[in-house]
Design a protein around this motif. Sequence first.
Motif, PDB file in Angstrom:
ATOM      1  N   ALA A 150      22.286  -3.888  24.031  1.00  0.00           N
ATOM      2  CA  ALA A 150      22.811  -5.024  24.164  1.00  0.00           C
ATOM      3  C   ALA A 150      23.715  -5.267  25.562  1.00  0.00           C
ATOM      4  N   LEU A 151      24.039  -4.127  26.023  1.00  0.00           N
ATOM      5  CA  LEU A 151      24.538  -4.129  27.435  1.00  0.00           C
ATOM      6  C   LEU A 151      23.635  -4.585  28.611  1.00  0.00           C
ATOM      7  N   ARG A 152      22.593  -4.372  28.360  1.00  0.00           N
ATOM      8  CA  ARG A 152      21.290  -4.718  29.500  1.00  0.00           C
ATOM      9  C   ARG A 152      21.023  -6.046  29.312  1.00  0.00           C
ATOM     10  N   THR A 153      21.023  -6.350  27.970  1.00  0.00           N
ATOM     11  CA  THR A 153      20.462  -7.782  27.530  1.00  0.00           C
ATOM     12  C   THR A 153      21.666  -8.899  28.097  1.00  0.00           C
ATOM     13  N   VAL A 154      22.958  -8.680  27.667  1.00  0.00           N
ATOM     14  CA  VAL A 154      23.984  -9.658  28.194  1.00  0.00           C
ATOM     15  C   VAL A 154      24.243  -9.362  29.661  1.00  0.00           C
ATOM     16  N   SER A 155      23.961  -8.221  30.452  1.00  0.00           N
ATOM     17  CA  SER A 155      23.934  -8.077  31.879  1.00  0.00           C
ATOM     18  C   SER A 155      22.900  -8.920  32.420  1.00  0.00           C
ATOM     19  N   ARG A 156      21.764  -8.881  31.925  1.00  0.00           N
ATOM     20  CA  ARG A 156      20.546  -9.433  32.395  1.00  0.00           C
ATOM     21  C   ARG A 156      20.910 -11.266  32.699  1.00  0.00           C
ATOM     22  N   ILE A 157      21.464 -11.588  31.408  1.00  0.00           N
ATOM     23  CA  ILE A 157      21.612 -13.049  31.119  1.00  0.00           C
ATOM     24  C   ILE A 157      22.798 -13.461  32.149  1.00  0.00           C
ATOM     25  N   LEU A 158      23.751 -12.303  32.228  1.00  0.00           N
ATOM     26  CA  LEU A 158      24.968 -12.699  33.180  1.00  0.00           C
ATOM     27  C   LEU A 158      24.407 -12.921  34.572  1.00  0.00           C
ATOM     28  N   PHE A 159      23.669 -11.814  34.986  1.00  0.00           N
ATOM     29  CA  PHE A 159      23.653 -11.376  36.426  1.00  0.00           C
ATOM     30  C   PHE A 159      22.096 -11.418  37.030  1.00  0.00           C
ATOM     31  N   GLY A 160      21.320 -11.763  36.117  1.00  0.00           N
ATOM     32  CA  GLY A 160      19.673 -11.697  36.465  1.00  0.00           C
ATOM     33  C   GLY A 160      19.347 -10.611  37.266  1.00  0.00           C
ATOM     34  N   ALA A 161      19.081 -10.611  38.479  1.00  0.00           N
ATOM     35  CA  ALA A 161      18.433  -9.368  39.042  1.00  0.00           C
ATOM     36  C   ALA A 161      19.432  -8.394  39.184  1.00  0.00           C
ATOM     37  N   ASP A 162      20.788  -8.416  39.248  1.00  0.00           N
ATOM     38  CA  ASP A 162      21.729  -7.519  39.547  1.00  0.00           C
ATOM     39  C   ASP A 162      22.160  -6.666  38.284  1.00  0.00           C
ATOM     40  N   VAL A 163      21.477  -6.548  37.348  1.00  0.00           N
ATOM     41  CA  VAL A 163      21.557  -6.126  36.005  1.00  0.00           C
ATOM     42  C   VAL A 163      21.841  -4.652  36.078  1.00  0.00           C
ATOM     43  N   GLU A 164      21.365  -3.923  37.074  1.00  0.00           N
ATOM     44  CA  GLU A 164      21.465  -2.391  36.756  1.00  0.00           C
ATOM     45  C   GLU A 164      22.841  -2.064  37.607  1.00  0.00           C
ATOM     46  N   ALA A 165      23.309  -2.838  38.478  1.00  0.00           N
ATOM     47  CA  ALA A 165      24.492  -2.576  39.105  1.00  0.00           C
ATOM     48  C   ALA A 165      25.670  -2.440  38.087  1.00  0.00           C
ATOM     49  N   ALA A 166      25.834  -3.332  36.860  1.00  0.00           N
ATOM     50  CA  ALA A 166      26.774  -3.299  36.145  1.00  0.00           C
ATOM     51  C   ALA A 166      26.726  -2.517  34.890  1.00  0.00           C
ATOM     52  N   VAL A 167      25.542  -2.017  34.360  1.00  0.00           N
ATOM     53  CA  VAL A 167      25.363  -1.311  33.160  1.00  0.00           C
ATOM     54  C   VAL A 167      26.212  -0.224  33.041  1.00  0.00           C
TER      55      VAL A 167
ATOM     56  N   ASP B  25      37.246 -12.680  35.632  1.00  0.00           N
ATOM     57  CA  ASP B  25      37.816 -12.586  34.349  1.00  0.00           C
ATOM     58  C   ASP B  25      36.720 -13.026  33.205  1.00  0.00           C
ATOM     59  N   GLN B  26      36.108 -13.998  33.432  1.00  0.00           N
ATOM     60  CA  GLN B  26      35.209 -14.572  32.399  1.00  0.00           C
ATOM     61  C   GLN B  26      33.904 -13.824  32.272  1.00  0.00           C
ATOM     62  N   VAL B  27      33.366 -13.051  33.200  1.00  0.00           N
ATOM     63  CA  VAL B  27      32.494 -12.093  33.443  1.00  0.00           C
ATOM     64  C   VAL B  27      32.871 -10.908  32.359  1.00  0.00           C
ATOM     65  N   LEU B  28      33.803 -10.479  32.755  1.00  0.00           N
ATOM     66  CA  LEU B  28      34.339  -9.271  31.989  1.00  0.00           C
ATOM     67  C   LEU B  28      34.658  -9.593  30.571  1.00  0.00           C
ATOM     68  N   ILE B  29      34.893 -10.714  30.246  1.00  0.00           N
ATOM     69  CA  ILE B  29      35.391 -10.943  28.851  1.00  0.00           C
ATOM     70  C   ILE B  29      33.901 -10.954  27.985  1.00  0.00           C
ATOM     71  N   PHE B  30      32.887 -11.749  28.640  1.00  0.00           N
ATOM     72  CA  PHE B  30      31.540 -11.921  28.221  1.00  0.00           C
ATOM     73  C   PHE B  30      30.783 -10.638  28.214  1.00  0.00           C
ATOM     74  N   LEU B  31      31.091  -9.804  28.886  1.00  0.00           N
ATOM     75  CA  LEU B  31      30.490  -8.489  28.971  1.00  0.00           C
ATOM     76  C   LEU B  31      30.979  -7.738  27.752  1.00  0.00           C
ATOM     77  N   LEU B  32      32.169  -7.755  27.613  1.00  0.00           N
ATOM     78  CA  LEU B  32      33.055  -7.242  26.006  1.00  0.00           C
ATOM     79  C   LEU B  32      32.373  -7.930  25.105  1.00  0.00           C
ATOM     80  N   ALA B  33      32.732  -9.058  24.953  1.00  0.00           N
ATOM     81  CA  ALA B  33      32.187  -9.967  23.622  1.00  0.00           C
ATOM     82  C   ALA B  33      30.612  -9.896  23.485  1.00  0.00           C
ATOM     83  N   GLY B  34      30.039  -9.970  24.500  1.00  0.00           N
ATOM     84  CA  GLY B  34      28.425 -10.064  24.219  1.00  0.00           C
ATOM     85  C   GLY B  34      27.714  -8.773  24.176  1.00  0.00           C
ATOM     86  N   HIS B  35      28.356  -7.837  24.536  1.00  0.00           N
ATOM     87  CA  HIS B  35      27.725  -6.506  24.267  1.00  0.00           C
ATOM     88  C   HIS B  35      28.391  -5.550  23.076  1.00  0.00           C
TER      89      HIS B  35
END
Length: 474
Positions: free
Chosen positions: A168-185, A278-288
């Motif tokens: 779920a974290l990889r999926t929401v990070s991919r939708i949020l960040f596109g190619a930058d997904v691995e940096a956040a996971v 702030d929006q990104v952090l909330i979406f990461l929490l709620a979407g993951h």
Amino acid sequence: MSLTTATTSTTSTTGTAATITRIPGPPGLPLVGSLLDLTRRPLRTYLDARRDYGDVVRFAAGPPGLRAEFYAVFSPEGAHQVLGSEAANFRKDNSFYDELRSSLGNGLLTSQDGDYHRQRRLIQPLFTRRRVDGYAEAVGQECAVLADRWRVAPGGVVDVAEEMSRFALRTVSRILFGADVEAAVRVVHDSFPVLGEFVLERGFAPVKVPRGWPTPANRRAAGAQRDLYAVCDRIIAERAVRRAAGVADAAGPEDLLELLTRARGEDGERLDPAELRDQVLIFLLAGHETTATSLAFALFLLAKHPEQRRRAREEADAVLAGRAPVAADLEALPYLTQVLKEAMRLYPAASQMGRRSVEESVIDGYVVPAGAQVILAPWVTHRHPDHWEQPDRFDPDRFLPEREKERHRYAWYPFGGGPRACIGQHFSMLESVLTLGALLRDFEFEAVDRGVRLGQGITLQVRSPMRVRLTPRD
């Protein structure tokens, strides 16, 4: 058992006559009241409180002279009043949201008043059904990556709690960040649990040590927050540099961060870099965390119930027929949707939520004072014996359409309700149902562990292995 005392008559905020009694509740321990119960075993504490004291319960937490009071509301009618019909009187500025806001910023989940309405205007167009359906391809691609890894799992056994958290974290990070997904996971995976426990402990604390004091808990939380802010700020800044240089993002222009950056209100208003974070952090929490919890328990419950697993697998086979899932499949998978809803009933990721009353209100016949800390507990309401027969039994047929219509709207509310209901409901259901279908298509499941130990942070936490044995079907 009841602590009910004198009875008087008054009029509720809705204008109907109500019988008012002193709100009952557990006495707790002499030195700390119910503090340890609320912080260490809140799920059991709330269940026991409803059984012993009813649908509105008063808790006192902390030492004498410094005790904080909390009012728990367990009935669907009470939840409707707090979240829906009297939502304006129950605000998100209680102690828990104050702590969450300090840890994860003033995003859509935590903001209020003008900030909230402005953010909602800017963000709502990004969560239309058509826009969200466009994320189904990313979900299908992540499902394929997950299936490939599972086919070579050592001994054919995986821990579905850990696996679904990562997925779920990889999926929401991919939708949020596109190619930058691995940096956040990695950073998000390590930081959210630390902040979750910190927020819960401070939310119930009658006296809060200033965050700037160098206590071990403060230092751990500050480090987790610093890491989260840094990775989000870096991705946002790098994206801005690429955009200014006219360099197209490798993943295309339609990841959610890009859409948030381009979002404009009617008067040209936009989100600044801090608001974006702030929006990104909330979406990461709620979407993951919420999706991970729902998927993990749906898989685990199916692994323990062969008949329900057979029905779910047959539906997935008939609809997907060996292909990747698409958004249109959601409507064609009603039994899988029922399975997810039942898993969310038994194990709601948002197992408790809080508000603060502005003015005195009457809930289920009890006066809740102005300024009260109010706790709603879907964990308890979803098991309320007046609304659920054999509430601890796994039965997806509870969510047949005709049976859903018979129940109170707030007998099941994993996404909250009223004007502040979760903006990502459709995305969560889309991702969860399509993922469940793809995994049932590819694997047979058998439970290795029969039970699971739970805890509570910002969301429901799994504190023991949830292992299943996989058998590839291809």
